[in-house]
Design an enzyme around this catalytic site. Structure first.
Site, PDB file in Angstrom:
ATOM      1  N   HIS A  96      79.885  14.461  21.925  1.00 49.97           N
ATOM      2  CA  HIS A  96      78.490  14.432  21.453  1.00 49.97           C
ATOM      3  C   HIS A  96      78.300  13.499  20.155  1.00 49.97           C
ATOM      4  O   HIS A  96      77.073  13.346  19.874  1.00 49.97           O
ATOM      5  CB  HIS A  96      77.911  15.891  21.116  1.00 49.97           C
ATOM      6  CG  HIS A  96      77.172  16.392  20.090  1.00 49.97           C
ATOM      7  ND1 HIS A  96      77.269  17.329  19.528  1.00 49.97           N
ATOM      8  CD2 HIS A  96      75.872  15.718  20.197  1.00 49.97           C
ATOM      9  CE1 HIS A  96      75.773  17.319  18.769  1.00 49.97           C
ATOM     10  NE2 HIS A  96      75.123  16.369  18.888  1.00 49.97           N
ATOM     11  N   HIS A 153      71.240  24.981  14.228  1.00 49.68           N
ATOM     12  CA  HIS A 153      70.564  23.768  13.535  1.00 49.68           C
ATOM     13  C   HIS A 153      68.999  23.690  14.515  1.00 49.68           C
ATOM     14  O   HIS A 153      68.969  22.545  15.227  1.00 49.68           O
ATOM     15  CB  HIS A 153      71.247  22.669  13.381  1.00 49.68           C
ATOM     16  CG  HIS A 153      71.937  22.026  14.652  1.00 49.68           C
ATOM     17  ND1 HIS A 153      71.384  21.917  15.814  1.00 49.68           N
ATOM     18  CD2 HIS A 153      73.282  21.480  14.722  1.00 49.68           C
ATOM     19  CE1 HIS A 153      72.438  21.246  16.635  1.00 49.68           C
ATOM     20  NE2 HIS A 153      73.429  21.119  16.133  1.00 49.68           N
ATOM     21  N   GLU A 201      82.386  17.748  14.181  1.00 46.53           N
ATOM     22  CA  GLU A 201      80.908  18.386  14.049  1.00 46.53           C
ATOM     23  C   GLU A 201      81.503  19.694  13.177  1.00 46.53           C
ATOM     24  O   GLU A 201      82.366  20.246  13.764  1.00 46.53           O
ATOM     25  CB  GLU A 201      80.099  18.542  14.996  1.00 46.53           C
ATOM     26  CG  GLU A 201      78.934  19.100  14.569  1.00 46.53           C
ATOM     27  CD  GLU A 201      77.753  18.981  15.603  1.00 46.53           C
ATOM     28  OE1 GLU A 201      78.071  18.682  16.811  1.00 46.53           O
ATOM     29  OE2 GLU A 201      76.455  19.285  15.116  1.00 46.53           O
ATOM     30  N   TYR A 259      71.511  23.932  27.151  1.00 45.43           N
ATOM     31  CA  TYR A 259      72.419  23.206  26.312  1.00 45.43           C
ATOM     32  C   TYR A 259      72.379  21.560  26.429  1.00 45.43           C
ATOM     33  O   TYR A 259      72.079  20.951  25.572  1.00 45.43           O
ATOM     34  CB  TYR A 259      73.929  23.704  26.440  1.00 45.43           C
ATOM     35  CG  TYR A 259      74.770  23.178  25.558  1.00 45.43           C
ATOM     36  CD1 TYR A 259      75.138  23.974  24.504  1.00 45.43           C
ATOM     37  CD2 TYR A 259      75.518  21.989  25.784  1.00 45.43           C
ATOM     38  CE1 TYR A 259      75.967  23.234  23.329  1.00 45.43           C
ATOM     39  CE2 TYR A 259      76.461  21.490  24.837  1.00 45.43           C
ATOM     40  CZ  TYR A 259      76.639  22.207  23.808  1.00 45.43           C
ATOM     41  OH  TYR A 259      77.552  21.616  22.612  1.00 45.43           O
TER      42      TYR A 259
HETATM   43 FE1  FEO Z   1      79.455  21.765  19.341  1.00 44.01          FE
HETATM   44 FE2  FEO Z   1      78.699  18.618  18.729  1.00 44.01          FE
HETATM   45  O1  FEO Z   1      79.441  20.361  18.339  1.00 44.01           O
END
Ligand code: FEO
Length: 398
Positions: free
Chosen positions: A144, A23, A79, A191
């Site tokens: 996250h 993404h 997610e 990251y």
């Molecule tokens: Fe690796 Fe927020 O997903």
């Protein structure tokens, strides 16, 4: 293929060597989707994988136990890179309860048909005994997504940390001590900058919770497992989440007929003349992923664009939009750029700076068509000012 990580605890995820766009994250080293199988009197699968790789996960699990005998599937994060494989996996594990927090259940119900899934809802402090080992849950909202949590196994001092402490790094090696630590940390920093940076306060809260736990091994949902250097990645997160900056200036720009490029070069000369590290970046010759990574620990930025159709050039606008979403804190900045007739890019960037939690250190530097020697001198002087400001900010944050 599964990989043992501790006694009767195996990695059963998937390594995607080929993905290059996650993404919009530039995954030049690919990515992994980590899932783990904890076998005891009862068996728990910790997280799953992206839907196309669910079959790989089921084969990895079947190397250890009949999937139909799995008792729990823990979903730490809804997610789709971790949970879109759930429909196929829950079908293959009909006895399994899906363990997650209430917000995760609600999010999963918006993504999938969950009518046949048995949920066991947990919150911070709840425990599930597998027999000899225990799963403890700690909710970590916004690290996250709002529904995120981590799972801890106290008997092993093992933390399944979900996205936190991960890296997009496809490799056949599963552990931090099997690869170059600086390379792994560079990927962890990238990251953090591109995925986690907007949630610095929540990361600090999570680190506070994690600090209460004795930790020997951190098993994230992406990248390698920290079994030898967990303190290195914990230290990195503490530094990044605190917004600690180095005496480094980023000169980020786009140019049309090289006028803005000449201004960028003069600003960079001014920074370098003060002995401060400078990183000029032409936004169309780099990736947004790298822009975010370099922004994470810089103290100051000069942001420039030539004027196109009364505004910024598109790639400059895209870079600013990306940085606005990531909201790096505590920077100093100025705008610069060229125009032909009327106002344009430098004013647009200057106005954008008003919406950022940064200190504007200079009015916009502008040139009409071509930068004169006077304008270039102004750019060098502004570069020296940015360098001095960067030194001050770096000394405050150390
Ligand atoms: Fe690796 Fe927020 O997903």
């Amino acid at each position: 293929m599964h990989t043992p990580i501790l006694d009767r605890i195996d990695w059963v995820g998937y390594v995607d060597y080929h993905i290059r766009d996650f993404h919009s994250y530039d995954t030049e080293r690919g990515a992994t989707y980590n899932a783990y199988l904890v076998r005891d009197e009862k068996t728990a699968l910790i997280d799953t994988v992206k839907a196309p790789f669910a079959g790989h996960l089921l084969r990895n699990v079947a190397e250890r136990i009949d999937p139909a005998r799995v008792d729990y599937v823990v979903c730490n994060h809804a997610e789709p890179d971790h949970a879109s494989g759930l429909p196929r996996i829950m079908q293959a594990m009909p006895q399994a309860k899906l363990v997650c927090d209430r917000r995760c259940r609600d999010t999963l119900a918006l993504y999938h048909d969950v009518a046949s899934w048995q949920f066991e809802l947990v919150k911070t402090g709840d425990r599930i005994s597998l027999g000899g080992r225990t799963l403890e849950f700690v909710e970590t909202p916004m690290v996250h997504w709002p529904e995120s949590m981590v799972t801890y196994v106290p008997e092993e001092k093992l933390l399944f940390s979900m996205d936190a402490f991960g890296q997009h790094y496809a490799t056949s090696q599963r552990f931090d001590d099997e690869l170059s630590l600086p390379t792994v940390m560079a990927e962890a920093k990238k990251y953090y900058a591109n995925i986690v940076m907007p949630w610095g306060k929540q990361v600090l809260a999570t680190l506070g919770k994690v600090a209460q736990l004795p930790i020997a091994v951190i098993a994230p949902a992406h990248g390698v497992i920290w079994r030898t250097h967990p303190e290195v990645i914990l230290g990195g997160y503490a530094e990044w989440a605190a917004g600690r900056a180095r005496a480094k200036v980023l000169v980020l720009y786009d140019t049309m007929w090289e006028s803005t490029a000449q201004m960028a070069e003069a600003i960079a000369e001014g920074v370098a003349a003060e002995g401060v590290e400078v990183m000029p970046m032409h936004v169309r010759r780099t990736s947004l992923t790298r822009v975010a990574t370099e922004t994470l620990d810089c103290a100051a930025l000069a942001l420039g664009s030539a004027t196109l159709n009364r505004g910024m050039m598109p790639a400059a606008a895209a870079a600013l939009s990306y940085l606005e979403g990531l909201r790096p804190a505590g920077k100093a900045a100025l705008a610069f750029g060229s125009y032909g007739w009327g106002k344009g890019a430098p004013e647009a960037i200057d106005a954008w700076l008003d919406g950022m939690p940064w200190r504007k250190v200079h009015p916009p530097l502008r040139c009409q068509y071509r930068p004169t020697p006077t304008v270039l001198d102004q750019c060098r002087a502004a570069g020296r000012l940015l360098a001095e400001t960067a030194k001050d900010l770096a000394s405050v944050s150390t």
